[in-house]
Design a protein around this motif. Structure first.
Motif, short mmCIF file in Angstrom:
data_model
loop_
_atom_site.label_atom_id
_atom_site.label_comp_id
_atom_site.label_asym_id
_atom_site.label_seq_id
_atom_site.Cartn_x
_atom_site.Cartn_y
_atom_site.Cartn_z
N LEU A 89 0.83 -1.21 0.00
CA LEU A 89 0.00 0.00 0.00
C LEU A 89 0.86 1.25 0.00
O LEU A 89 0.53 2.24 -0.67
N ILE A 90 1.96 1.21 0.72
CA ILE A 90 2.85 2.37 0.78
C ILE A 90 3.38 2.71 -0.61
O ILE A 90 3.51 3.89 -0.98
N ARG A 91 3.65 1.68 -1.40
CA ARG A 91 4.21 1.96 -2.73
C ARG A 91 3.13 2.17 -3.79
O ARG A 91 3.44 2.39 -4.96
N GLY A 92 1.85 2.09 -3.40
CA GLY A 92 0.78 2.47 -4.30
C GLY A 92 0.07 1.37 -5.04
O GLY A 92 -0.74 1.64 -5.93
N ASP A 93 0.32 0.11 -4.69
CA ASP A 93 -0.40 -0.99 -5.32
C ASP A 93 -1.84 -1.04 -4.83
O ASP A 93 -2.16 -0.58 -3.73
N GLU A 94 -2.71 -1.63 -5.64
CA GLU A 94 -4.07 -1.92 -5.24
C GLU A 94 -4.07 -3.34 -4.66
O GLU A 94 -3.67 -4.28 -5.35
N VAL A 95 -4.50 -3.49 -3.42
CA VAL A 95 -4.36 -4.76 -2.71
C VAL A 95 -5.71 -5.27 -2.24
O VAL A 95 -6.52 -4.51 -1.69
N VAL A 96 -5.94 -6.55 -2.47
CA VAL A 96 -7.07 -7.25 -1.86
C VAL A 96 -6.47 -8.32 -0.95
O VAL A 96 -5.60 -9.09 -1.37
N GLY A 97 -6.92 -8.35 0.29
CA GLY A 97 -6.45 -9.35 1.24
C GLY A 97 -7.57 -10.28 1.63
O GLY A 97 -8.72 -9.85 1.78
N ILE A 98 -7.23 -11.57 1.77
CA ILE A 98 -8.21 -12.52 2.28
C ILE A 98 -7.59 -13.32 3.41
O ILE A 98 -6.38 -13.53 3.47
N ASP A 99 -8.44 -13.78 4.32
CA ASP A 99 -7.99 -14.57 5.46
C ASP A 99 -9.23 -15.23 6.06
O ASP A 99 -10.30 -14.62 6.10
#
Length: 365
Positions: free
Chosen positions: A21-31
């Motif tokens: 996120l700091i470097r600007g990617d779009e992230v989806v997390g699952i758990d």
């Protein structure tokens, strides 16, 4: 890039999400937020990323309150239908699979959990990557795959045919499964053999956490193999730096390794394996001494024999990591333990979350 991070409420996954996120990617997390260890710690990690516990619903994405580029979904890897829908909706560029049933000793207690999560769940990830044009699958393996190997340091080209726990066998199985998908379908895969990861927000079933907790509470710590153990302790920031560099560098079809370092099959498939470790083996007693120094308290020690599923020593050969990525982990045990103890005091001793039910297995090391 659009990146899926599985196991994003876990130790490594949480830190990776923050870095991406700091470097600007779009992230989806699952758990799946299982109760192998204290779920309050997992919810604490999620809250650090702007995900509130009371808004989490299974199978429904929740956007972070602090970063619009992050969404989280409670989801189990064995739920193939929901996983398929997730991949079709988001069309990920990269998948980083960190979700797994962790722990060596717990695999002696509940082996079926490892087959469900680490084998069936990983197969679902491979299938989703195959059918959704994922450019690069990065997945967590483990130094445990080296098993009974005696040659030190452990190299990626060493045979790994002697696992001493089902956990290790499941991780070796992941490497074999990934190679088959790379070979058959051209899916670029990179396996990461992590070496004893530690640091702030770490897992409560790991030695550093359990030792710190016991010492602060005045309870004895259990020191296995009578203290005659060595580990390649690797600080979390070093691990994350390596993972991020690898995300950005999927292997080409013919690989970029020198012939003398080529893994079997690497030149017929976009497949690679890396050790990520400090590249130094530190004695367990030295590690304990650093904890004592930072807590300003001497541990009460119970010396016990080596436990089933354990190995006495680990030590990573990181020459391939250096050559391929121009990177070598560098944070010392002294610096890393100090950082963890500071976090532990702030997070636990200030009663931010309870320290009950920390792990299903009571053994420390």
């Amino acid at each position: 890039m659009r990146v899926l991070v599985t196991g994003s409420a876990g130790f490594i996954g949480f830190h990776l999400v923050k870095r991406l996120l700091i470097r600007g990617d779009e992230v989806v997390g699952i758990d799946n937020i299982n109760d192998y260890y204290d779920v309050d710690l997992k919810y604490g990690r999620l809250l650090e990323c702007g995900i509130s516990k009371d808004q989490i619903q299974y199978g429904r994405a929740q956007r972070s309150e602090t970063d619009d580029n992050y969404q989280f979904m409670k989801l189990d890897l064995t739920d193939k239908k929901q996983l398929d829908a997730l991949f079709q909706t988001y069309r990920f560029d990269v998948v980083v699979n960190l979700a797994a049933q962790a722990g060596v000793r717990y695999s002696l207690i509940d082996p079926s959990a490892y087959i469900e999560s680490n084998i069936k769940g990983f197969l679902n990830i491979l299938e989703c990557c195959r059918f959704n044009a994922v450019k690069h699958l990065v997945y967590a393996s483990s130094s445990s795959v080296y098993g009974l190997n005696e040659k030190m340091p452990f190299s990626e080209v060493d045979k790994v045919d002697t696992p001493v726990s089902l956990y290790a066998a499941s991780k070796k199985s992941n490497e074999l499964m990934a190679h088959s998908y790379s070979h058959l379908f051209g899916l670029a895969t990179t396996g990461l053999r992590f070496f004893t990861v530690y640091g702030p927000w770490g897992r409560p079933d790991m030695a550093l956490f359990k030792f710190t907790k016991a010492i602060t509470e005045g309870r004895p710590i259990e020191v296995y193999n009578y203290g005659n153990m060595k580990r390649d302790f690797t600080y979390i920031d070093d691990i994350i730096e390596g993972v991020v560099r690898i995300i950005d560098r999927p292997v080409t079809l013919f690989g970029e390794r020198n012939d003398d370092k080529a893994l079997s099959g690497v030149r017929s498939a976009p497949y690679q394996i890396f050790n990520i470790g400090r590249g130094k083996s530190v004695s367990l007693m030295t590690f304990i001494n650093e904890i004592e120094k930072n807590l300003e308290k001497t541990a009460l020690k119970r010396f016990l024999p080596l436990q089933d599923g354990d190995v006495a020593d680990t030590w990573a050969d990181v020459a391939d990591l250096e050559r391929s990525l121009d990177y070598k982990p560098a944070i010392s045990v002294e610096e890393g333990v100090s950082s963890f103890v500071r976090w532990y005091k702030e997070f636990y001793l200030n009663n931010q979350i309870p320290t009950r039910s920390l792990a299903k297995t009571s053994k420390a090391y």
